[in-house]
Every structure is written in C-alpha cells, then in structure tokens.
Design a protein around this motif. Structure first.
Motif, mmCIF file in Angstrom:
data_model
loop_
_atom_site.group_PDB
_atom_site.id
_atom_site.type_symbol
_atom_site.label_atom_id
_atom_site.label_comp_id
_atom_site.label_asym_id
_atom_site.label_seq_id
_atom_site.Cartn_x
_atom_site.Cartn_y
_atom_site.Cartn_z
ATOM 1 N N CYS A 77 0.829 -1.214 0.000
ATOM 2 C CA CYS A 77 0.000 0.000 0.000
ATOM 3 C C CYS A 77 0.858 1.257 0.000
ATOM 4 O O CYS A 77 0.474 2.272 -0.600
ATOM 5 N N CYS A 112 -0.826 -7.532 -2.457
ATOM 6 C CA CYS A 112 -1.693 -7.238 -1.304
ATOM 7 C C CYS A 112 -2.933 -8.122 -1.316
ATOM 8 O O CYS A 112 -3.319 -8.683 -0.283
ATOM 9 N N LEU A 162 -7.867 0.930 0.150
ATOM 10 C CA LEU A 162 -8.016 1.126 -1.295
ATOM 11 C C LEU A 162 -9.150 2.100 -1.592
ATOM 12 O O LEU A 162 -9.051 2.918 -2.519
#
Length: 475
Positions: free
Chosen positions: A180, A298, A330
């Motif tokens: 991320c 991820c 996200l």
C-alpha cells in the motif's frame, strides 16, 4: 491538556469499537465455551495456544495461571486491549502508507465493522492475541518508519516474531503496508525516491521473522495438526486465487459481507487497476507496472497464504481479516485521488462516508442480534436436554456425557452461520458439554462416542444411558 482535541477525537473512535468488543463477551461462542467451561478450564488456554504455535501467548497463559487471574473476569481490560490496539495499528499503518490522518476515523471504524472482522471479534477468548498483535504490528511499522538503522530493523523483526507467536495472520499486515505504501506513492507522488525503501524493509522483516518462527515451531513443537504437503499446495492454488474475487460475487459470505461493502470495495480495486494500466500505457513509466504488482501482492497475501499447504482448504472469515484493512485503504486511495482533481466533492463525500459507516455498523448490529438469538436458542435447547438427562440418569458431579450431533442439529440457526462463524454450541464437538456444565452448574465430564451408538436419527434429540455414559443423540 489531558482533554486535548486529539485525545477526545480518538476516544470517540474508541467508543463504538470498545462497545462491540464488550458486548461480545455476553454472547455464546463455541470456542469460548470450550475454553471457559471445560473440565480442564485452568489449562485450556495453555493447551490451545501451544497446539496453535502461539508461544508468546502461551507464556502469558502460564503467567495468569500462576497469578490465579481469570481471563474472562477481565472483560473491560480485554476489550480495551483489542480496541485500543486496533486503533493504534490503524494509526501507524496510515502514517507508514502516507494516508492523511483526517481519514483515520473512517479507516478505524470501517476496519472494525467490516464483515470479516465480525468473525474475528466474536472469539473473545483471543482478544489478547489480537490486541497484542495489533500493537506489535503497529510498533514494527513505527520502527520501520522512524529508524533506518540496524536497531530499528531488529526491533521490527522482534515485534513481528511476537505477532507470529500471538496471531499468525496479523503478520501479513507487513506485506500489506509495503504494498500500500508503494501504491500510494505511485498514485500521488510518482517521482518519489522512497519506493524501494518503503517496500523492501517490511518484506525483509516478514521473511526473517517467518524463518525464525519456523525454527521455533520445529524446536518447540508440537508435531501435530493438519497434514502439510506439496500436493495440497498444488490442489489449493486454484480455489485460493478464485476466492480473492469469489467473495465479492458468491453468496458464501453475503450475510457478513454486506452488499454496500462488496460493491464499493470491489469498485475500488477495479478503478485503481484501470487507472494504473492507463497511466502505464500513456506515461510508459514502469513504476505503474510495479504498483500493479504491489496491488496484486496485497490481494494475494490478504487471503492468508497459510491456508495453502493444508489438506483441508479452510478460508474462514477469521483467516481473511487482513482484507478488513486492505479494502478500506483502497477505497480511501480512490476518494483521495478524486479529491486531488475535484476538491469540491469533499463535503458530499463526508456525508456519503458517514452513511457507509452507518450501514456497516447497522450490519454488525444485525449480526450481533442474530448471534444473541443463537445464544438464547442454545440456552433453551440446553435446559431442555438437561431436563431429559435428569429424568434418565440424574445430574451429578463427575457424570459422563457425550453429545452426538452434526452441523444440521436442531439448535443451529442457519441465518448467518458461515463456516466457523455463528455456530451453535451443539454444532462443534468441543462445546456441547461445556454449555451443559455452565447451565447445570454440575461438574459434567465430556466423553467422545461414535455416531453409531445412536440407533436412529431423532426428530429433536434422544437421551440414552450406555453403560456409565449418558449419550445425547441430536438431530
């Protein structure tokens, strides 16, 4: 000042999460019953943590037994450890990835009330496993963010090992933090030179700590459990990767993973993927390609790769809880990207975010009430069974009881049951007698008997006396 703006802000975030944790202690969970009310309850934490390789919690279990502390008597402390630890990790995760802290309230509430976390938070016996893991992972990200030297890396490795010996799944959050962080940098600062530094250190810590954990597992044991072999790994690859997207479209998790979450979270994955592909084609900058790989990593690691090498592929909601962290992040990326082009959308987005969280909280409230109904059903059936046992053989300390039942037993309400979530106390093999012990107050002894001892399948249940064992044959 003690009552500073930030402290009040985080206290307001803490309140709903703490309330959920606190309320869960008053709902029956099959595993909790097995630990709390078994005939060997004082050793159940020790045996359970040892057989699941949770060595750090095992040491704590010995300590609280020596201090004669009853885990289930400390509801407030356990709930606070879970909820405060979760908020601390979300804070450190946000700082490491680069998300503005103005999203921290949304992030914490969205994580705590996400569908898969409903399963995790229902296992109150493991709140210290979870809470310690959140704190350790938050600490690891803190050292990786603030210290670039050997000692910072070493501290992160130690904290990751503590996580692996508390709640193994949580260690994968290091991979999510690395992926991320890279993804965020690519979306918002594509010329940033910290790409590799943000990603290699968490991955290195994860790999080294897993190696240490495997050595500990080999040296300390136990040598038991589900068989692990290469053929199982090959067999499970297809369902594993299928399940990454299957959860959004299949009804398997629909009762705990509501439609509004599935729609927006899947849309976030799709939008980010299409944006990165577009930028890769138009800019011809390979950082967008590596960002796509980071997103894929991820998604893969959030599914819990520890499930892959076992004979029985069991992707329970509890093992998928890393998704509870990934999906809100996200979604925040997408919202923040929209704001970078259209700042005027911030005010309506605030209200839409509030509605989103209210829907998630309402879903959890509905799940809680249905689990409460399951608890009431178990009490009703349990008392009726005890009445029949009393008529057949009496109820006394040391009495041997065997309950033969299946997943289709009369006590199980199937409205929200998902694999090991919301199961009746009569559904598992280890919780029926502890439930009867709790309801009767007698020191009943659990005995295992084969299903063949039951002469027929009853409409509700039959109570038989076979030698010195009372057998409850349940539909």
């Amino acid at each position: 000042m003690f009552f500073s703006k930030n402290k009040i802000y985080y206290a307001l975030i803490l309140f709903p999460i703490f309330s959920l944790c606190f309320a869960n202690f008053f709902i029956f969970n099959a595993d909790d019953l097995g630990v709390h009310y078994s005939e060997d309850a004082k050793n159940s934490f020790i045996s359970g943590n040892y057989t699941n390789y949770r060595y750090f919690i095992l040491a704590l279990s010995y300590a609280i037994r020596w201090l004669k502390i009853n885990y289930f008597d400390n509801v407030i402390i356990n709930s606070l450890l879970y909820s405060a630890g979760l908020i601390y990790f979300c804070y450190e995760f946000s700082r490491y990835v680069g998300i503005s802290l103005k999203y921290i309230a949304f992030f914490c509430i969205a994580v705590a009330f996400q569908g898969f976390m409903a399963d995790l938070s229902s296992f109150t016996m493991a709140y210290w496993n979870y809470g310690i893991s959140w704190i350790a992972m938050g600490g690891a990200l803190y050292f990786l963010r603030t210290s670039k030297n050997f000692w910072g890396l070493s501290a992160a490795i130690i904290l990751s090992v503590i996580t692996l010996t508390s709640y193994q799944v949580a260690a994968q959050l290091l991979i999510l933090a690395a992926g991320c962080a890279y993804l965020y940098a690519t979306l918002f600062k594509p010329k940033d030179s910290l790409f590799l530094e943000l990603t290699w250190r968490p991955v290195f810590v994860y790999v080294v700590s897993c190696a240490i954990f495997l050595v500990m597992k080999k040296c300390i044991g136990p040598e038991w459990g589900r068989p692990v072999h290469f053929s199982a790994l090959i067999h499970n690859i297809k369902p594993y990767f299928t399940d990454i997207f299957y959860q959004f479209f299949n009804g398997k998790y629909s009762s705990i993973f509501p439609m509004h979450e599935r729609f927006l979270y899947f849309s976030s994955i799709l939008v980010i993927s299409l944006y990165l592909i577009y930028m890769l084609i138009s800019k011809r900058n390979y950082c967008y390609f590596f960002a796509l790989l980071s997103l894929a990593a991820c998604l893969v690691f959030a599914e819990n790769p520890f499930n892959l090498p076992f004979d029985l592929f069991w992707p329970s909601p509890r093992s998928l809880t890393c998704n509870s962290f990934l999906y809100p992040v996200l979604l925040i990326f997408v919202v923040q990207k929209i704001f970078s082009y259209h700042a005027q959308f911030q005010k309506p987005a605030f209200y839409l975010g509030a509605v989103f969280l209210l829907l998630s909280v309402n879903n959890q409230a509905g799940l809680f009430m249905e689990r409460r109904e399951q608890t009431q059903r178990d009490i009703e059936i349990g008392n009726a069974v005890l009445s029949d046992i009393k008529n057949v053989a009496g109820i006394y300390n040391g009495e041997k009881i065997s309950v033969v039942s299946s997943w289709r037993n009369i006590a199980q309400l199937n409205t929200i049951a998902v694999m090991d979530y919301a199961s009746s106390a009569f559904t598992t093999g280890w919780s029926p007698v502890p439930l009867l012990r709790k309801l009767s107050g007698a020191d009943l002894r659990s005995v295992s008997m084969p299903a063949s001892v039951c002469p027929r399948e009853p409409e509700r249940w039959d109570v038989l006396k076979i030698n010195d064992v009372v057998v409850v044959c349940m539909k």
